[in-house]
Design a protein around this motif. Structure first.
Motif, PDB file in Angstrom:
ATOM      1  N   HIS A 116       5.157  -1.848   2.718  1.00 16.91           N
ATOM      2  CA  HIS A 116       6.639  -2.120   2.200  1.00 16.91           C
ATOM      3  C   HIS A 116       7.479  -0.961   2.286  1.00 16.91           C
ATOM      4  CE1 HIS A 116       5.531   0.333  -1.807  1.00 16.91           C
ATOM      5  NE2 HIS A 116       4.266   0.066  -1.518  1.00 16.91           N
ATOM      6  N   ASP A 127       4.248   6.268  -0.887  1.00 16.67           N
ATOM      7  CA  ASP A 127       3.711   4.610  -1.423  1.00 16.67           C
ATOM      8  C   ASP A 127       4.425   3.583  -0.447  1.00 16.67           C
ATOM      9  OD1 ASP A 127       3.854   2.828  -4.173  1.00 16.67           O
ATOM     10  OD2 ASP A 127       3.469   2.481  -2.332  1.00 16.67           O
ATOM     11  N   GLY A 128       3.858   3.056   0.746  1.00 15.84           N
ATOM     12  CA  GLY A 128       4.328   2.157   1.237  1.00 15.84           C
ATOM     13  C   GLY A 128       4.512   2.141   2.421  1.00 15.84           C
ATOM     14  N   GLU A 161       8.108  -4.851  -3.070  1.00 13.45           N
ATOM     15  CA  GLU A 161       6.008  -5.222  -3.457  1.00 13.45           C
ATOM     16  C   GLU A 161       6.330  -4.440  -4.629  1.00 13.45           C
ATOM     17  OE1 GLU A 161       4.219  -2.601  -3.794  1.00 13.45           O
ATOM     18  OE2 GLU A 161       2.151  -3.035  -3.428  1.00 13.45           O
ATOM     19  N   GLU A 162       7.038  -3.862  -5.285  1.00  5.76           N
ATOM     20  CA  GLU A 162       6.519  -2.587  -5.845  1.00  5.76           C
ATOM     21  C   GLU A 162       7.142  -3.544  -7.382  1.00  5.76           C
ATOM     22  OE1 GLU A 162       5.230   0.832  -5.161  1.00  5.76           O
ATOM     23  OE2 GLU A 162       5.137  -0.657  -6.860  1.00  5.76           O
ATOM     24  N   HIS A 227      -2.409   2.403   3.303  1.00  8.52           N
ATOM     25  CA  HIS A 227      -1.853   2.628   2.854  1.00  8.52           C
ATOM     26  C   HIS A 227      -2.316   3.523   1.962  1.00  8.52           C
ATOM     27  CE1 HIS A 227       0.089   2.190  -1.224  1.00  8.52           C
ATOM     28  NE2 HIS A 227       0.618   1.544  -0.465  1.00  8.52           N
ATOM     29  N   GLN A 230      -3.581   6.464  -3.545  1.00  7.17           N
ATOM     30  CA  GLN A 230      -3.512   6.135  -5.329  1.00  7.17           C
ATOM     31  C   GLN A 230      -4.377   6.262  -5.526  1.00  7.17           C
ATOM     32  OE1 GLN A 230      -1.372   2.279  -4.298  1.00  7.17           O
ATOM     33  NE2 GLN A 230       1.086   3.828  -4.935  1.00  7.17           N
ATOM     34  N   HIS A 396      -1.539  -5.040  -3.611  1.00  6.26           N
ATOM     35  CA  HIS A 396      -0.967  -4.635  -2.713  1.00  6.26           C
ATOM     36  C   HIS A 396       0.029  -6.053  -1.346  1.00  6.26           C
ATOM     37  CE1 HIS A 396      -1.767  -0.202  -2.134  1.00  6.26           C
ATOM     38  NE2 HIS A 396      -3.073  -0.361  -2.768  1.00  6.26           N
TER      39      HIS A 396
HETATM   40 MN    MN Z   1       2.670   0.630  -2.109  1.00  5.08          MN
END
Ligand code: MN
Ligand code: HGY
Ligand code: MN
Length: 454
Positions: A116, A127-128, A161-162, A227, A230, A396
């Motif tokens: 994403h 992130d993404g 996505e978030e 990904h 995290q 995800h």
């Molecule tokens: Mn993500």
């Protein structure tokens, strides 16, 4: 394990002698493709750097919220890169950017891969984005290597996505799996009262057409996503790749506590209906709930908390809390969410406060199939990449795609586990390892599934 120095202003991703410098020698993708070049760390770093400038603060923080001009700019840039890499590009009815590459066998369904482009407010650069630029790098390697897969390929950059803006996450992947409707676009609203539908329409995307984005059943054989982790496990164990077996589900609640605003000086303590004192008790109760020993994989967070009228000389009249409950165990996830509601009811009853609550979203955990994990593991073994199976506390797109097709997720390490913050960092050499693992997985999967369908 390159982590970069986060003590000072984060170094730009591409700097002579810095993270983006090409390591010595060629990186071989797979032993049986001797003249195949490896992922290009400089090209990866430049793409990461370029995207970090869209909605970026010029240092490390990125704010590229769903259905904002910044998110659309990122899709425009990535769409242009996809076309340069030879893909046939389109933006679907929800705003996902899709690039396709024919395979040798048109009778086979697509193999899809991507991630994403949106971020959380003041989020990180990786992130993404790692999954999108990693997927693009694979397309470039296929072109440069003159490699034609048996299956047609579909690279995807998902929108929204978030869950940061509208509360519900993975809306782009829910659109392509037929799990999102125009009614949802009217239902979902951000903190300013803007509906998803209005935000989409403001950018020229018609929310009434959302269901056009659905991928026909059987049209895609599998989905792969690279990904950042995290979390801290890979870096703590010195491992290069995580192979995800389960992705946590999440239940999100909007809770409104109503008391009575009043003068902070003239109102005796015994006659108050202090919404903030009640909300504070709720926050601590949620924390205690998630810390119960039998809820060992449960996490719960009150990430947004707004007080009204928010004045030093007025007793708070109302408080809105956004609650995020997650677990890889579906029963525990829902039980915890229900216990949160019970807790709110008890606190409000005891304090003479009124309560409203709404379940904003409820997404189940996903278990990713073992046979596909074995393929990704074999790729890591072949490439000599250290790896382990692990679960994902973060949600995800792969967890949504997994409802309709086999899906796999590969993680690369997050420095200090930091994510959704400017300190988010993954060294480019770790990203190269992840791209190698993803590429090997894609080629193996292509062979495995096409041999099945002789
Ligand atoms: Mn993500
Ligand atoms: O919030 C999450 O779980 C992910 O980063 N979308
Ligand atoms: Mn995220």
């Amino acid at each position: 394990m390159a982590t970069g120095d986060l003590a000072k202003a984060p170094t730009p991703l591409v700097e002579d002698g810095g993270e983006g410098t090409r390591p010595d020698g060629e990186i071989r993708l797979t032993p049986d493709a001797p003249d195949e070049p490896g992922p290009d760390p400089v090209r990866l770093a430049q793409a990461l750097q370029r995207l970090s400038e869209i909605g970026g603060d010029g240092r490390a923080s990125v704010s590229r919220l769903a259905f904002t001009p910044e998110e659309r700019e990122a899709h425009r840039v990535v769409g242009a890169w996809m076309a340069e890499a030879g893909l046939t590009v389109r933006v679907d009815a929800f705003g996902n950017t899709i690039g396709e590459r024919p395979g040798a066998r048109a009778d086979l369904p697509f193999l899809a891969f991507g991630s994403h482009l949106d971020s959380v407010p003041n989020g990180g650069r990786f992130d993404g984005i790692v999954g999108v630029v990693g997927a693009l790098e694979i397309v470039r390697l296929l072109e440069e290597g003159g490699v034609t897969t048996a299956h047609p390929l579909r690279m995807v950059a998902f929108a929204n996505e978030e869950g940061a803006r509208f509360g519900e996450a993975c809306l782009g992947s829910k659109a392509v799996t037929g799990m999102l409707s125009p009614r949802d676009a009217e239902r979902l609203v951000d903190a300013d009262g803007t509906t998803l539908a209005a935000a989409m329409a403001a950018l020229g995307i018609d929310p009434r057409q959302i269901e056009e984005a659905r991928w026909p059943d059987g049209s895609v054989a599998a989905f792969l996503e690279l990904h950042i982790e995290q979390a801290r496990l890979l870096e703590a164990r010195g491992l290069q790749v995580g192979i995800v077996d389960a992705v946590a589900g999440n239940t999100r609640l909007r809770v409104l506590v109503h008391g009575r605003a009043d003068h902070s000086g003239g109102t005796p303590m015994e006659s108050r209906k202090d919404a903030l004192a009640g909300a504070a008790e709720i926050v601590l109760g949620i924390e205690a709930l998630a810390n119960e020993p039998n809820r060992r994989t449960t996490v719960a967070t009150v990430g947004r908390f707004s007080v009204s009228p928010n004045s030093i000389t007025t007793i708070p009249g109302s408080v809105e809390l956004a609650v995020d409950v997650r677990d890889i165990d579906s029963d525990r996830q829902r039980d915890t969410a229900w216990r949160v509601v019970e807790l709110c009811e008890q606190v409000c009853a005891r304090r003479g406060l009124d309560l409203e609550h709404v379940v904003v979203s409820d997404t189940s955990p996903s278990v990713l199939p073992l046979w596909l994990r074995r393929i990704t593991k074999d790729g890591c073994v072949e490439l000599g990449l250290t790896h382990r199976v692990m679960s994902s506390g973060a949600g995800h797109d792969a967890q949504i795609l997994a409802r309709r097709m086999p899906a796999a997720m590969l993680f690369v390490p997050s420095h200090n586990g930091a994510s959704h913050v400017p300190e988010e960092w993954t060294g480019v050499d770790d990203i190269v390892s992840g791209v190698r693992a993803l590429y090997a997985s894609l080629l193996r999967l292509d062979r495995f599934l096409s041999e099945e369908v002789a």
